[in-house]
Design an enzyme around this catalytic site. Structure first.
Site, PDB file in Angstrom:
ATOM      1  N   ASP A  89      -6.773  37.970  73.034  1.00 53.97           N
ATOM      2  CA  ASP A  89      -5.615  38.077  73.163  1.00 53.97           C
ATOM      3  C   ASP A  89      -5.461  36.576  73.836  1.00 53.97           C
ATOM      4  O   ASP A  89      -3.859  35.729  73.746  1.00 53.97           O
ATOM      5  CB  ASP A  89      -4.112  38.989  73.300  1.00 53.97           C
ATOM      6  CG  ASP A  89      -4.372  40.019  72.453  1.00 53.97           C
ATOM      7  OD1 ASP A  89      -4.320  39.447  70.996  1.00 53.97           O
ATOM      8  OD2 ASP A  89      -4.179  41.509  72.041  1.00 53.97           O
ATOM      9  N   GLN A 140       3.382  42.108  66.725  1.00 54.64           N
ATOM     10  CA  GLN A 140       2.258  40.705  66.820  1.00 54.64           C
ATOM     11  C   GLN A 140       1.402  42.271  66.871  1.00 54.64           C
ATOM     12  O   GLN A 140       0.893  42.720  68.292  1.00 54.64           O
ATOM     13  CB  GLN A 140       2.604  39.929  67.454  1.00 54.64           C
ATOM     14  CG  GLN A 140       1.504  39.159  67.496  1.00 54.64           C
ATOM     15  CD  GLN A 140       0.768  38.797  66.279  1.00 54.64           C
ATOM     16  OE1 GLN A 140       1.692  37.831  65.741  1.00 54.64           O
ATOM     17  NE2 GLN A 140      -1.175  38.490  66.024  1.00 54.64           N
ATOM     18  N   HIS A 157      -2.394  27.299  56.089  1.00 57.76           N
ATOM     19  CA  HIS A 157      -3.257  28.106  57.408  1.00 57.76           C
ATOM     20  C   HIS A 157      -3.268  29.759  56.937  1.00 57.76           C
ATOM     21  O   HIS A 157      -4.243  30.480  56.762  1.00 57.76           O
ATOM     22  CB  HIS A 157      -3.565  27.587  58.651  1.00 57.76           C
ATOM     23  CG  HIS A 157      -3.634  28.582  59.489  1.00 57.76           C
ATOM     24  ND1 HIS A 157      -4.740  27.924  60.169  1.00 57.76           N
ATOM     25  CD2 HIS A 157      -4.038  29.312  60.403  1.00 57.76           C
ATOM     26  CE1 HIS A 157      -5.255  29.042  61.272  1.00 57.76           C
ATOM     27  NE2 HIS A 157      -4.672  29.961  60.971  1.00 57.76           N
ATOM     28  N   GLU A 158      -1.951  30.454  56.639  1.00 56.54           N
ATOM     29  CA  GLU A 158      -2.235  31.443  57.008  1.00 56.54           C
ATOM     30  C   GLU A 158      -2.025  32.057  55.400  1.00 56.54           C
ATOM     31  O   GLU A 158      -2.599  33.106  55.141  1.00 56.54           O
ATOM     32  CB  GLU A 158      -0.288  32.117  57.466  1.00 56.54           C
ATOM     33  CG  GLU A 158       0.247  31.559  58.791  1.00 56.54           C
ATOM     34  CD  GLU A 158      -0.978  31.850  60.383  1.00 56.54           C
ATOM     35  OE1 GLU A 158      -1.567  32.756  59.839  1.00 56.54           O
ATOM     36  OE2 GLU A 158      -0.864  31.185  60.917  1.00 56.54           O
ATOM     37  N   HIS A 212      -5.720  32.286  55.341  1.00 55.47           N
ATOM     38  CA  HIS A 212      -6.402  34.040  56.063  1.00 55.47           C
ATOM     39  C   HIS A 212      -6.173  35.212  54.656  1.00 55.47           C
ATOM     40  O   HIS A 212      -6.974  35.977  54.998  1.00 55.47           O
ATOM     41  CB  HIS A 212      -5.494  33.857  56.572  1.00 55.47           C
ATOM     42  CG  HIS A 212      -5.715  34.111  58.593  1.00 55.47           C
ATOM     43  ND1 HIS A 212      -6.986  34.035  58.657  1.00 55.47           N
ATOM     44  CD2 HIS A 212      -5.376  33.282  59.130  1.00 55.47           C
ATOM     45  CE1 HIS A 212      -7.435  32.998  60.127  1.00 55.47           C
ATOM     46  NE2 HIS A 212      -5.643  33.022  60.686  1.00 55.47           N
ATOM     47  N   TYR A 247     -11.718  27.279  65.782  1.00 59.72           N
ATOM     48  CA  TYR A 247     -10.306  27.095  64.522  1.00 59.72           C
ATOM     49  C   TYR A 247     -11.165  25.691  64.525  1.00 59.72           C
ATOM     50  O   TYR A 247     -11.645  25.004  63.163  1.00 59.72           O
ATOM     51  CB  TYR A 247      -9.011  26.334  64.920  1.00 59.72           C
ATOM     52  CG  TYR A 247      -8.446  27.677  65.150  1.00 59.72           C
ATOM     53  CD1 TYR A 247      -8.479  28.568  66.351  1.00 59.72           C
ATOM     54  CD2 TYR A 247      -7.486  27.838  64.250  1.00 59.72           C
ATOM     55  CE1 TYR A 247      -7.736  29.604  66.434  1.00 59.72           C
ATOM     56  CE2 TYR A 247      -6.516  29.163  65.046  1.00 59.72           C
ATOM     57  CZ  TYR A 247      -7.104  29.876  65.479  1.00 59.72           C
ATOM     58  OH  TYR A 247      -5.888  31.169  66.073  1.00 59.72           O
ATOM     59  N   GLU A 251      -1.028  35.567  59.932  1.00 58.72           N
ATOM     60  CA  GLU A 251      -1.327  36.071  58.170  1.00 58.72           C
ATOM     61  C   GLU A 251      -1.344  37.241  58.350  1.00 58.72           C
ATOM     62  O   GLU A 251      -2.166  38.193  57.255  1.00 58.72           O
ATOM     63  CB  GLU A 251      -3.060  34.855  58.000  1.00 58.72           C
ATOM     64  CG  GLU A 251      -3.831  36.506  58.676  1.00 58.72           C
ATOM     65  CD  GLU A 251      -3.993  35.871  60.547  1.00 58.72           C
ATOM     66  OE1 GLU A 251      -3.157  35.360  61.213  1.00 58.72           O
ATOM     67  OE2 GLU A 251      -5.947  36.113  60.920  1.00 58.72           O
ATOM     68  N   ASN A 252       0.138  38.034  58.284  1.00 57.56           N
ATOM     69  CA  ASN A 252      -0.212  39.529  57.729  1.00 57.56           C
ATOM     70  C   ASN A 252      -0.448  39.673  56.397  1.00 57.56           C
ATOM     71  O   ASN A 252       1.080  39.267  55.657  1.00 57.56           O
ATOM     72  CB  ASN A 252       1.740  40.200  58.207  1.00 57.56           C
ATOM     73  CG  ASN A 252       0.953  40.056  60.086  1.00 57.56           C
ATOM     74  OD1 ASN A 252       0.768  40.570  60.387  1.00 57.56           O
ATOM     75  ND2 ASN A 252       2.399  40.153  60.306  1.00 57.56           N
ATOM     76  N   ARG A 301       6.751  30.415  71.730  1.00 57.94           N
ATOM     77  CA  ARG A 301       5.840  29.728  70.985  1.00 57.94           C
ATOM     78  C   ARG A 301       3.884  29.934  72.065  1.00 57.94           C
ATOM     79  O   ARG A 301       4.353  28.512  72.521  1.00 57.94           O
ATOM     80  CB  ARG A 301       5.602  29.048  69.703  1.00 57.94           C
ATOM     81  CG  ARG A 301       4.229  29.561  69.132  1.00 57.94           C
ATOM     82  CD  ARG A 301       4.750  27.801  68.491  1.00 57.94           C
ATOM     83  NE  ARG A 301       3.462  27.759  67.130  1.00 57.94           N
ATOM     84  CZ  ARG A 301       3.710  26.687  66.714  1.00 57.94           C
ATOM     85  NH1 ARG A 301       4.328  25.738  66.081  1.00 57.94           N
ATOM     86  NH2 ARG A 301       1.862  26.636  66.043  1.00 57.94           N
ATOM     87  N   GLU A 355     -10.584  31.794  61.874  1.00 57.75           N
ATOM     88  CA  GLU A 355     -10.456  31.178  62.178  1.00 57.75           C
ATOM     89  C   GLU A 355     -10.991  29.650  61.685  1.00 57.75           C
ATOM     90  O   GLU A 355     -10.299  29.072  60.949  1.00 57.75           O
ATOM     91  CB  GLU A 355      -9.700  31.189  63.387  1.00 57.75           C
ATOM     92  CG  GLU A 355      -8.911  32.376  64.271  1.00 57.75           C
ATOM     93  CD  GLU A 355      -7.637  32.133  62.951  1.00 57.75           C
ATOM     94  OE1 GLU A 355      -7.135  31.122  62.552  1.00 57.75           O
ATOM     95  OE2 GLU A 355      -7.144  33.282  62.920  1.00 57.75           O
ATOM     96  N   GLY A 365       2.187  30.956  66.588  1.00 57.09           N
ATOM     97  CA  GLY A 365       3.234  29.886  64.931  1.00 57.09           C
ATOM     98  C   GLY A 365       2.878  30.889  64.020  1.00 57.09           C
ATOM     99  O   GLY A 365       3.699  30.739  62.849  1.00 57.09           O
TER     100      GLY A 365
HETATM  101  N1  BES Z   1      -4.324  34.718  63.103  1.00 59.73           N
HETATM  102  C1  BES Z   1      -3.809  34.011  64.432  1.00 59.73           C
HETATM  103  C2  BES Z   1      -2.939  34.228  64.804  1.00 59.73           C
HETATM  104  C3  BES Z   1      -4.064  35.007  66.541  1.00 59.73           C
HETATM  105  C4  BES Z   1      -5.404  34.630  66.556  1.00 59.73           C
HETATM  106  C5  BES Z   1      -3.608  36.071  67.315  1.00 59.73           C
HETATM  107  C6  BES Z   1      -6.688  35.403  67.211  1.00 59.73           C
HETATM  108  C7  BES Z   1      -4.370  36.569  67.929  1.00 59.73           C
HETATM  109  C8  BES Z   1      -4.793  36.123  67.956  1.00 59.73           C
HETATM  110  C9  BES Z   1      -2.805  32.689  62.950  1.00 59.73           C
HETATM  111  O1  BES Z   1      -3.062  32.236  62.019  1.00 59.73           O
HETATM  112  C10 BES Z   1      -2.802  31.367  63.971  1.00 59.73           C
HETATM  113  O2  BES Z   1      -3.758  30.903  64.125  1.00 59.73           O
HETATM  114  N2  BES Z   1      -1.919  30.774  63.849  1.00 59.73           N
HETATM  115  C11 BES Z   1      -2.323  29.272  64.507  1.00 59.73           C
HETATM  116  C12 BES Z   1      -1.273  28.266  63.700  1.00 59.73           C
HETATM  117  C13 BES Z   1      -2.824  27.765  63.069  1.00 59.73           C
HETATM  118  C14 BES Z   1      -1.820  27.218  61.844  1.00 59.73           C
HETATM  119  C15 BES Z   1      -2.741  27.303  64.125  1.00 59.73           C
HETATM  120  C16 BES Z   1      -0.530  29.308  65.904  1.00 59.73           C
HETATM  121  O3  BES Z   1      -0.171  30.741  65.897  1.00 59.73           O
HETATM  122  O4  BES Z   1      -0.522  28.837  66.209  1.00 59.73           O
HETATM  123 ZN    ZN Z   2      -5.446  31.586  62.007  1.00 63.36          ZN
END
Ligand code: BES
Ligand code: ZN
Length: 641
Positions: free
Chosen positions: A411, A177, A333-334, A337, A419, A309-310, A593, A356, A306
């Site tokens: 992080d 990650q 969502h992913e 991205h 978002y 977006e790799n 998670r 986001e 959750g």
């Molecule tokens: N890119 C993010 C995850 C992320 C953001 C990791 C900032 C580290 C720093 C990913 O696209 C994301 O937003 N995941 C969300 C799911 C989404 C449906 C809101 C999550 O993990 O909950």
């Molecule tokens: Zn995201």
């Protein structure tokens, strides 16, 4: 000078402009970006990335070639990374890379990629947020840098699972990650989103496992133990990703498919069966999908997010496998991205709303296109409620869209403001300018900035330019600067509306008033989102009889849906509802998670008895969590200074 360098290195103009920008001065002041012209002056200043030691104006990496062996016994990736370098500053005698907890065995340079000369390096003391700056001496004519290294078992960007921690229980599993600043814990690199690289990799592992990456994967590749990858499109380092495990593949459509452990695969494929349709719907809205295939990797439940977006291979939590496709907006969502984030990338973590917020807006447009307005509006309403809660509880300064993350850990401190306030802002723009013109703007924004990074002021420049050219007579319809730079929610924000939720509220009323039994509430065909709304609308201070009555009527304690269970468990802790106690423990032990477990630990931590329980459960659960989750909960429960 800049022109000369451009000719010399032949790289894209935008990248050069950013790479050569002055690397100091504070965030943009709203006054400085009032006019398109003056915004230019801040372009360089706000592209300063305080979360990386890299200085791309001096030396710029453009490609990374990895050759790594996965050692499951040592929990380590070991091998080398060869970075292709553009030395932009002829006087640069060294290059600075980001690392975290890497053991550096050797550093060498080469002018042709064939003949190598050992060079000196220095690994600085470890900064708790940034890791250790690795400075490597450069010789004249150096175009390649080879770093031989090994990752630490506690690498913040990797999780190593024992066979018992997987669905199949027979083979181990590992995954990365990288976002936001964890790529540096498994690849020595210029770990800043404003720097794009292509990459290639050879991964060695045992031949009963399959490796996949955020690159071109061959679903038909035999399990040989050696896997080759290439990511031909330039991406920021936070999109480098790898996973190794007992992974099989099932196609979903022409260019979509899912990888998962064999016992999870068919359930995952069923849940995600609309993915191909989502890709088509997004292309129709925002232009061609730029990455070839779109596959999804279903991870074990310890995945700390959750979704991630790799590129070409979204990583996803199995907690979205609700059985009724009700949580697949996470895939929307992913996938979104692939435009907002991967194609057009935030320059620094101060600008994360550009990733986001845009993505959350696009996510809801995809949901609307594939599942209809009713579904999209329910999700928008839940988002709006989350936003309100954040605005009411976070420090004011943290509720602006743009804010300085300097000295903070992206992080830990990236909140859902980016978002939900971001998405609401774009929706407000859409409603003000009209859906068609706004869609055309977004298409043009994605197209014009494809494979580039943008700062918030770049976005503002483009927005003003686009609308002044296309709608010369329209004055500013939305207080854009206030949305971006001021805390809270500006007046005139769009208002999501959900009749479905209004109905849920009216159905709850007689029970809340004590004139009807919970079992008489008409809940047939309620979706996950209606249940979420129901649980979130319950007032504080229900008594234990009421909790019991709800549980008997709707079986919340044993509900399989991870999102509904989360809300119920949160309520149960708040109300001291003991019958949910065992499920709470199983939930916290079974899921890693962060978004679903951190608030539960936090809720427990509010009373001394709860805190003791939290510590007791965490003692058992910690080793099964990803280092990112561990770090957050350590901090929450005061286990680290
Ligand atoms: N890119 C993010 C995850 C992320 C953001 C990791 C900032 C580290 C720093 C990913 O696209 C994301 O937003 N995941 C969300 C799911 C989404 C449906 C809101 C999550 O993990 O909950
Ligand atoms: Zn995201």
């Amino acid at each position: 000078m800049r022109v000369l360098l451009l000719l010399l290195v032949g790289m894209s103009q935008a990248l050069a402009a950013q790479a050569l920008a002055p690397q100091s001065t504070p965030p943009p002041k709203p006054a400085a970006i009032d006019k398109v012209g003056s915004a230019k002056a801040t372009r360089g200043a706000d592209s300063l990335d305080t979360h990386s030691y890299a200085d791309p104006s001096s030396v710029l990496s453009t490609h990374i070639a990895l050759d790594l062996r996965a050692d499951f016994d040592q929990k380590s990736l070991e091998g080398s990374a060869v970075l292709s370098l553009h030395v932009l500053d002829p006087l640069a005698g060294s290059v600075a890379l980001d690392t975290r907890d890497l053991e550096i065995m050797k550093t060498e340079v080469s002018s042709d990629g064939k003949h190598w000369q050992a060079v000196g390096h220095e690994l600085a003391a470890r900064d708790p947020i940034l890791g250790s700056k690795l400075t490597v001496a450069l010789r004249k004519g150096a175009r390649f840098l080879r770093v031989a290294y090994r990752t630490s078992p506690g690498a913040s960007g990797l999780q190593w699972l024992t066979p018992e921690q997987t669905a199949g229980k027979k083979l181990p599993f590992m995954f990365s990650q990288s976002q936001a600043i964890n790529a540096r814990s498994w690849v020595p690199c210029q770990d800043s989103p404003r720097i794009r690289i292509t990459y290639s990799a050879v991964i060695h592992t045992s031949d009963n496992l399959r490796a996949v990456m955020s690159a071109v994967n061959d679903p038909k590749a035999k399990r040989t133990g050696t896997y080759h990858f290439a990511m031909p499109n330039p991406i920021p380092s936070y999109l480098m990703a790898i996973a190794i495990g007992d992974l099989d593949f099932q196609a979903l459509g022409k260019r979509t498919g899912v990888y998962a452990e064999p016992s999870v695969l068919s359930k995952a494929a069923k849940e995600l069966e609309d993915t191909e349709q989502m890709v088509a719907a997004t292309e129709k809205l925002y232009g061609p999908y730029a990455w070839g295939r779109y596959d999804i990797l279903m991870l074990p439940p310890s995945f700390p997010y959750g979704g991630m977006e790799n590129p070409r291979l979204t990583f996803a939590t199995p907690t979205i496998l609700a059985g009724d496709k009700s949580l697949v907006s996470l895939i929307a969502h992913e996938l979104a991205h692939s435009w907002s984030g991967n194609l057009v990338t935030n320059a620094t973590w101060n600008d994360v709303w550009l990733n986001e917020g845009f993505t959350t807006y696009v996510e809801r447009r995809i949901v609307e296109a594939v599942y209809g307005r009713r579904q999209a509006e329910m999700e928008a309403m839940l988002g709006r409620q989350t936003l309100q809660h954040l605005v009411d509880t976070l420090p004011r300064g943290d509720t602006a869209l743009w804010f300085s993350m300097k000295g903070r850990d992206p992080d830990e401190d990236t909140s859902e403001i980016a978002y939900e306030k971001g998405a609401l802002f774009l929706r407000t723009l859409e409603e003000a300018y009209g859906r068609k013109p706004f869609d055309a703007f977004l298409r043009s924004y994605f197209h014009r900035h494809a494979f580039q990074t943008v700062t918030t002021s770049n976005f503002l420049d483009y927005f003003h330019k686009y609308f002044s050219e296309n709608f010369p007579k329209t004055k500013e319809l939305v207080p854009i600067h206030e949305w971006i730079y001021s805390p809270g929610i500006p007046k005139g924000a769009a208002v999501p509306q959900s009749d479905a939720f209004t109905l849920v509220e009216s159905k709850m009323k007689p029970w809340l008033a004590g004139i009807a039994a919970a079992s008489s509430i008409e809940v047939k065909h309620w979706s996950t989102q209606e249940w979420q709304h129901f649980l979130q609308k319950l007032p504080e201070g229900l008594n234990l009889m009421q909790m019991k009555e709800l549980d008997t009527a709707f079986h919340f304690t044993n509900v399989g849906n991870a999102e509904i269970a989360f809300l119920w468990l949160q309520l149960s802790i708040r109300h001291g509802y003991a019958p949910a106690s065992e499920r709470l423990q199983a939930y916290l032990l079974g899921i890693g998670r962060r978004k679903l477990i951190l608030p539960l630990y936090s809720e427990l931590g509010k009373t001394p008895v709860g805190k003791a329980r939290a510590l007791e459960i965490y003692r058992q659960a910690r080793s099964g969590y990803h280092p990112i989750t561990q770090n957050s909960i350590d901090q929450l429960l005061g286990m680290k200074p």
